[in-house]
Design an enzyme around this catalytic site. Structure first.
Site, PDB file in Angstrom:
ATOM      1  N   GLY A 168       0.804  -1.216   0.000  1.00  0.00           N
ATOM      2  CA  GLY A 168       0.000   0.000   0.000  1.00  0.00           C
ATOM      3  C   GLY A 168       0.836   1.265   0.000  1.00  0.00           C
ATOM      4  O   GLY A 168       2.026   1.267  -0.341  1.00  0.00           O
ATOM      5  N   CYS A 169       0.198   2.352   0.428  1.00  0.00           N
ATOM      6  CA  CYS A 169       0.745   3.694   0.204  1.00  0.00           C
ATOM      7  C   CYS A 169       1.977   4.045   1.030  1.00  0.00           C
ATOM      8  O   CYS A 169       2.657   5.013   0.717  1.00  0.00           O
ATOM      9  CB  CYS A 169      -0.347   4.731   0.446  1.00  0.00           C
ATOM     10  SG  CYS A 169      -1.655   4.701  -0.801  1.00  0.00           S
ATOM     11  N   PHE A 170       2.263   3.296   2.083  1.00  0.00           N
ATOM     12  CA  PHE A 170       3.473   3.617   2.860  1.00  0.00           C
ATOM     13  C   PHE A 170       4.744   3.047   2.234  1.00  0.00           C
ATOM     14  O   PHE A 170       5.859   3.368   2.644  1.00  0.00           O
ATOM     15  CB  PHE A 170       3.349   3.121   4.307  1.00  0.00           C
ATOM     16  CG  PHE A 170       3.253   1.618   4.460  1.00  0.00           C
ATOM     17  CD1 PHE A 170       4.380   0.810   4.376  1.00  0.00           C
ATOM     18  CD2 PHE A 170       2.021   1.008   4.697  1.00  0.00           C
ATOM     19  CE1 PHE A 170       4.295  -0.568   4.518  1.00  0.00           C
ATOM     20  CE2 PHE A 170       1.919  -0.367   4.843  1.00  0.00           C
ATOM     21  CZ  PHE A 170       3.063  -1.156   4.751  1.00  0.00           C
ATOM     22  N   PHE A 379       2.645   6.874   4.415  1.00  0.00           N
ATOM     23  CA  PHE A 379       1.476   6.560   5.249  1.00  0.00           C
ATOM     24  C   PHE A 379       0.631   5.519   4.529  1.00  0.00           C
ATOM     25  O   PHE A 379       0.391   5.641   3.332  1.00  0.00           O
ATOM     26  CB  PHE A 379       0.597   7.804   5.468  1.00  0.00           C
ATOM     27  CG  PHE A 379       1.343   9.040   5.875  1.00  0.00           C
ATOM     28  CD1 PHE A 379       2.058   9.084   7.058  1.00  0.00           C
ATOM     29  CD2 PHE A 379       1.319  10.180   5.072  1.00  0.00           C
ATOM     30  CE1 PHE A 379       2.738  10.239   7.439  1.00  0.00           C
ATOM     31  CE2 PHE A 379       1.994  11.335   5.438  1.00  0.00           C
ATOM     32  CZ  PHE A 379       2.705  11.367   6.623  1.00  0.00           C
TER      33      PHE A 379
END
Length: 395
Positions: A168-170, A379
């Site tokens: 994901g985004c992290f 994050f």
């Protein structure tokens, strides 16, 4: 059997390690040619998903798109393709096979485009690449995208590969942390890092009972970024760091269970977001900063250059407010969000590229907007935060 003496083992270990910090030696980025203008996207999205009768929901989606601060986004999915695959346009129709068929091919291809640019900037033969780290939230096959990229680029079969799926985004922060450890613990290592993200796994039609799904439809986009990481740059062949990595940390925020979830099922990848994600991040971010910068004696967050994953404008606004940041601190981050949208793990690498470009254009002293020290934040699901301390170099 002859046992090695501790001193000789120590010498071996010392010889295996690099002397200096890991540096980012080159950056390359790539996006699909197809793009959408955010102001026009609500009309397109509700038309292509046969949802124009949902007028109230369309108005809500328009407001989401207006507030997103995004100007345009690149997307591999074209109108023609979506017309041929109506299940991908429904809200929760079985469609994983069609989605997987796209991404297992296109994710490595887009990654290759970015990697070729990074290798060209680096200026060294690709045979010098010792490690590959590939990251994507899109598509899972065996062998994986790391293998496909190795074949597409014609890298040595002995290159050491690491594949990261479904982070994901992290994960733009995660790949830097891993590449740092690989480069600093393997003398002469040159690590090719690629983040390649294609939203074909997450695209779906609207639902008036799941507004958090609409948030993703308003933000997510496609892009790939590649970097070359290595310690002890060989200046005799023109190697020079753009940024150096000083430290890297990861933490799970307290009381954040379920704040961001992703589930890969027959319907594709679904995301669930709680409204308080910006609040959770802003409430906890100073602790991460304190832990990262206390060893350097830094506590003025405006003295740093900033690279923050642009999960959305609300996160950036809340962080700015909580830390008292000047508006210009997030300039590079907001620029990438505006021009490209949220490309998940690839975003922070795009922001690094934008920052070094603008720093050179503006004629400032360093690659970090004229400043010496900086921070990079990722994050994402968990709620997980990656914190990387960066050191700029003279322009």
């Amino acid at each position: 059997m002859v046992m090695g003496t501790p001193s000789s083992l120590d010498e071996i270990r010392k010889a295996q390690r690099a002397d200096g910090p890991a540096g980012i030696l080159a950056i390359g980025t790539a996006n699909p040619a197809n793009h959408v203008i955010q102001a026009e996207y609500p009309d397109y999205y509700f038309r292509i998903t046969n949802s124009e009768h949902m007028t109230d929901l369309k108005e809500k989606f328009k407001r989401m798109c207006d507030k997103s601060t995004i100007r345009k986004r690149h997307m591999h999915l074209t109108e023609e393709f979506l017309k041929d695959n109506p299940n991908m346009c429904a809200y929760m129709a079985p469609s994983l096979d069609a989605r997987q068929d796209i991404v297992v091919v296109e994710v490595p291809k887009l990654g290759k485009e970015a990697a070729v640019k990074a290798i060209k900037e680096w200026g060294q033969p690709k045979s010098k690449i010792t490690h590959v780290v590939f990251c994507t939230t899109s598509g899972v096959d065996m062998p994986g995208a790391d293998y496909q990229l190795t074949k597409l680029l014609g890298l040595r079969p002995s290159v050491k590969r690491l594949m990261m799926y479904q982070q994901g985004c992290f994960a733009g922060g995660t790949v830097l942390r891993l590449a740092k450890d690989l480069a600093e613990n393997n003398r002469g290592a040159r690590v090719l890092v690629v983040c390649s993200e294609i939203t074909a796994v997450t695209f779906r039609g609207p639902s008036d009972t799941h507004l958090d799904s609409l948030v993703g439809q308003a933000l997510f986009s496609d892009g790939a970024a590649a970097i070359i990481v290595g310690s002890d740059p060989d200046t005799s062949v023109g190697e020079k760091p753009i940024f150096e990595m000083v430290s890297a940390a990861q933490t799970i925020l307290p009381d954040s269970d379920g704040a961001i979830d992703g589930h890969l099922r027959e319907v594709g990848l679904t995301f669930h977001l709680l409204k308080d994600v910006p609040g959770l991040i802003s409430k906890n971010i100073e602790k991460s900063l304190d832990e990262a910068f206390k060893p350097l004696g830094i506590s003025d967050w405006n003295s740093l250059f900033w690279i923050a994953h642009p999960g959305g404008p609300a996160i950036l606004d809340d962080v700015e407010k909580k830390l008292g940041l000047k508006a210009e601190k997030m300039r590079a981050t907001r620029h990438v969000l505006s021009e490209y949208g949220n490309m998940s793990s690839a975003c922070v690498l795009f922001i690094l590229d934008e920052m070094r470009r603008k720093s050179k254009e503006d004629g400032v002293a360093t690659t970090g907007e004229g400043l010496e020290w900086g921070v990079l934040f990722g994050f994402g699901p968990g709620l997980t935060v990656e914190t990387v301390v960066l050191h700029s170099v003279p322009v």
